[in-house]
Design a protein around this motif. Sequence first.
Motif, PDB file in Angstrom:
ATOM      1  N   LEU A 232      58.324  26.109  37.645  1.00 39.59           N
ATOM      2  CA  LEU A 232      57.590  26.163  38.892  1.00 39.59           C
ATOM      3  C   LEU A 232      56.403  27.357  38.851  1.00 39.59           C
ATOM      4  O   LEU A 232      55.180  27.085  39.103  1.00 39.59           O
ATOM      5  N   ILE A 233      56.536  28.412  37.973  1.00 40.03           N
ATOM      6  CA  ILE A 233      55.762  29.356  37.928  1.00 40.03           C
ATOM      7  C   ILE A 233      54.679  28.816  36.832  1.00 40.03           C
ATOM      8  O   ILE A 233      53.309  29.392  37.234  1.00 40.03           O
ATOM      9  N   VAL A 234      54.803  28.325  35.946  1.00 42.82           N
ATOM     10  CA  VAL A 234      53.839  27.567  34.833  1.00 42.82           C
ATOM     11  C   VAL A 234      53.063  26.694  35.628  1.00 42.82           C
ATOM     12  O   VAL A 234      51.857  26.737  35.395  1.00 42.82           O
ATOM     13  N   LEU A 235      53.849  25.974  36.359  1.00 40.76           N
ATOM     14  CA  LEU A 235      52.863  25.063  37.175  1.00 40.76           C
ATOM     15  C   LEU A 235      51.655  25.923  38.068  1.00 40.76           C
ATOM     16  O   LEU A 235      50.559  25.254  38.188  1.00 40.76           O
ATOM     17  N   LEU A 236      52.365  26.576  38.846  1.00 40.35           N
ATOM     18  CA  LEU A 236      51.383  27.390  39.513  1.00 40.35           C
ATOM     19  C   LEU A 236      50.241  28.062  38.692  1.00 40.35           C
ATOM     20  O   LEU A 236      49.169  28.226  39.249  1.00 40.35           O
ATOM     21  N   VAL A 237      50.730  28.720  37.796  1.00 41.30           N
ATOM     22  CA  VAL A 237      49.797  29.370  37.038  1.00 41.30           C
ATOM     23  C   VAL A 237      48.750  28.242  36.422  1.00 41.30           C
ATOM     24  O   VAL A 237      47.434  28.587  36.509  1.00 41.30           O
ATOM     25  N   ILE A 238      49.305  27.006  35.988  1.00 35.92           N
ATOM     26  CA  ILE A 238      48.068  26.093  35.723  1.00 35.92           C
ATOM     27  C   ILE A 238      47.112  25.750  36.594  1.00 35.92           C
ATOM     28  O   ILE A 238      45.975  25.564  36.637  1.00 35.92           O
ATOM     29  N   ILE A 239      47.746  25.603  38.043  1.00 35.62           N
ATOM     30  CA  ILE A 239      47.002  25.344  39.141  1.00 35.62           C
ATOM     31  C   ILE A 239      45.836  26.445  39.508  1.00 35.62           C
ATOM     32  O   ILE A 239      44.834  26.003  39.546  1.00 35.62           O
ATOM     33  N   ILE A 240      46.292  27.600  39.347  1.00 38.88           N
ATOM     34  CA  ILE A 240      45.621  28.711  39.686  1.00 38.88           C
ATOM     35  C   ILE A 240      44.470  28.734  38.787  1.00 38.88           C
ATOM     36  O   ILE A 240      43.284  29.079  38.986  1.00 38.88           O
ATOM     37  N   MET A 241      44.763  28.596  37.260  1.00 41.92           N
ATOM     38  CA  MET A 241      43.717  28.318  36.257  1.00 41.92           C
ATOM     39  C   MET A 241      42.633  27.314  36.563  1.00 41.92           C
ATOM     40  O   MET A 241      41.466  27.565  36.353  1.00 41.92           O
ATOM     41  N   ILE A 242      43.239  26.344  36.938  1.00 43.58           N
ATOM     42  CA  ILE A 242      42.224  25.090  37.238  1.00 43.58           C
ATOM     43  C   ILE A 242      41.499  25.318  38.328  1.00 43.58           C
ATOM     44  O   ILE A 242      40.258  25.233  38.368  1.00 43.58           O
ATOM     45  N   LEU A 243      41.887  26.061  39.605  1.00 39.39           N
ATOM     46  CA  LEU A 243      41.230  26.463  40.588  1.00 39.39           C
ATOM     47  C   LEU A 243      40.232  27.531  40.176  1.00 39.39           C
ATOM     48  O   LEU A 243      39.102  27.403  40.848  1.00 39.39           O
ATOM     49  N   LEU A 244      40.690  28.455  39.364  1.00 36.90           N
ATOM     50  CA  LEU A 244      39.537  29.437  38.888  1.00 36.90           C
ATOM     51  C   LEU A 244      38.616  28.630  38.337  1.00 36.90           C
ATOM     52  O   LEU A 244      37.220  29.199  38.275  1.00 36.90           O
ATOM     53  N   GLN A 245      38.843  27.823  37.195  1.00 32.25           N
ATOM     54  CA  GLN A 245      37.634  27.027  36.610  1.00 32.25           C
ATOM     55  C   GLN A 245      36.908  26.354  37.460  1.00 32.25           C
ATOM     56  O   GLN A 245      35.586  26.190  37.519  1.00 32.25           O
ATOM     57  N   ARG A 246      37.538  25.667  38.414  1.00 36.07           N
ATOM     58  CA  ARG A 246      36.636  25.069  39.616  1.00 36.07           C
ATOM     59  C   ARG A 246      35.663  26.059  40.175  1.00 36.07           C
ATOM     60  O   ARG A 246      34.589  25.745  40.685  1.00 36.07           O
ATOM     61  N   LYS A 247      36.438  27.030  40.626  1.00 40.66           N
ATOM     62  CA  LYS A 247      35.750  28.189  41.176  1.00 40.66           C
ATOM     63  C   LYS A 247      34.322  28.564  40.684  1.00 40.66           C
ATOM     64  O   LYS A 247      33.350  28.482  41.214  1.00 40.66           O
ATOM     65  N   SER A 248      34.629  28.855  39.251  1.00 41.07           N
ATOM     66  CA  SER A 248      33.706  29.497  38.436  1.00 41.07           C
ATOM     67  C   SER A 248      32.664  28.283  38.315  1.00 41.07           C
ATOM     68  O   SER A 248      31.484  28.719  38.569  1.00 41.07           O
ATOM     69  N   LYS A 249      32.835  26.957  38.216  1.00 41.48           N
ATOM     70  CA  LYS A 249      31.944  26.010  38.268  1.00 41.48           C
ATOM     71  C   LYS A 249      30.901  25.885  39.596  1.00 41.48           C
ATOM     72  O   LYS A 249      29.803  25.761  39.523  1.00 41.48           O
TER      73      LYS A 249
ATOM     74  N   ASP B 294      30.625  28.271  41.533  1.00 41.44           N
ATOM     75  CA  ASP B 294      29.747  29.372  41.463  1.00 41.44           C
ATOM     76  C   ASP B 294      28.505  29.321  40.910  1.00 41.44           C
ATOM     77  O   ASP B 294      27.426  29.379  41.182  1.00 41.44           O
ATOM     78  N   GLN B 295      28.671  28.550  39.433  1.00 36.15           N
ATOM     79  CA  GLN B 295      27.483  28.467  38.664  1.00 36.15           C
ATOM     80  C   GLN B 295      26.443  27.336  39.191  1.00 36.15           C
ATOM     81  O   GLN B 295      25.381  27.645  39.398  1.00 36.15           O
ATOM     82  N   HIS B 296      27.124  26.099  40.137  1.00 38.59           N
ATOM     83  CA  HIS B 296      26.403  25.328  40.923  1.00 38.59           C
ATOM     84  C   HIS B 296      25.576  26.048  41.926  1.00 38.59           C
ATOM     85  O   HIS B 296      24.535  25.608  41.976  1.00 38.59           O
ATOM     86  N   PHE B 297      26.284  26.967  42.542  1.00 36.14           N
ATOM     87  CA  PHE B 297      25.934  27.465  43.753  1.00 36.14           C
ATOM     88  C   PHE B 297      24.540  28.211  43.267  1.00 36.14           C
ATOM     89  O   PHE B 297      23.433  28.204  43.993  1.00 36.14           O
TER      90      PHE B 297
END
Length: 311
Positions: free
Chosen positions: A9-26, A28-31
Amino acid sequence: MLNIAFISLIVLLVIIIMILLQRKSKTDQHFRSLQENLDHTRVKLAETEAQHDDLNFEISQLRIQNSGLKIQVDKVKKYQDIVDIENYVEHRTLQANGLLEVTKINADIMLQDIKSHIEQVRQFLQQVQKKAQQQAEAGTRAHLKSVYNQVMDQQELEQISQALQHKIQSNKDQFFLPVPNLISQLIDGFDEHAAAQNLLAVRCKIIDAMEQQASAACNYVDEDRRLASIQLFSLVFNSRADLYLAQLNLNNLGELIQALKDDFSLLNMHGIHFSQSQLFESYRDLRVEELKMAAILLQLKQTENAIRESV
């Protein structure tokens, strides 16, 4: 099992968090990109509005100018016919100039053709003139040759006729020369020794001419017949010359010289029937000179004898 599930569960959460962070970065760049585009668009919009204001100002100015031009057009409208005439004149002038240039070109072409034709005619006339001149010269040469041959034949016939008359008439007085005067002229500048030497020199020339076959000529192809004919004619002429030399005295030199020349002409006349056998005039002149030298020597000896007798 719970630990494994918890770790997963922790690994899954970490992966989800990383995906969310990447999406947020993209995002932000798009914005940021959209923000930059928006700023750029605002700048462009401001520039466009400024240009629009400038264009509106220029349009206003053009409208003012258009109004002024309309007023001026109304003023000069009455002169439109003159302008049309000027345009027509200019157009016709251009057409006339074009026609003139075409005419000049055609005239130059015609002039070159005429020059070429004139040159051809000139060359043809030169050829015709040259040919006519050559024909005229050839005709003139043929005529002159014919006249010359006739004159030579006539002269030869006259010589033969005179020789025959001399032989027939045997008029010795006709060829009598004033021997004392003739001998005096021949003796002038000679003494007995010189006369003897000259007579000897002439006889040497006669012998050389006989040895070199320079006394006569013949057209026989066969060499033996040709030589025999030359020897025969030379023998006949030499026999006559020797006879006259034996008959020589102080009173008959002119008669003997003429008789020898007559024999020469008669022999050459008969030589025509022997393949054009002819005696040379140079050989005849040698035999005549021999007679003269012999007469000089004879006169010198007679004078010397007379001096001795008087002493």
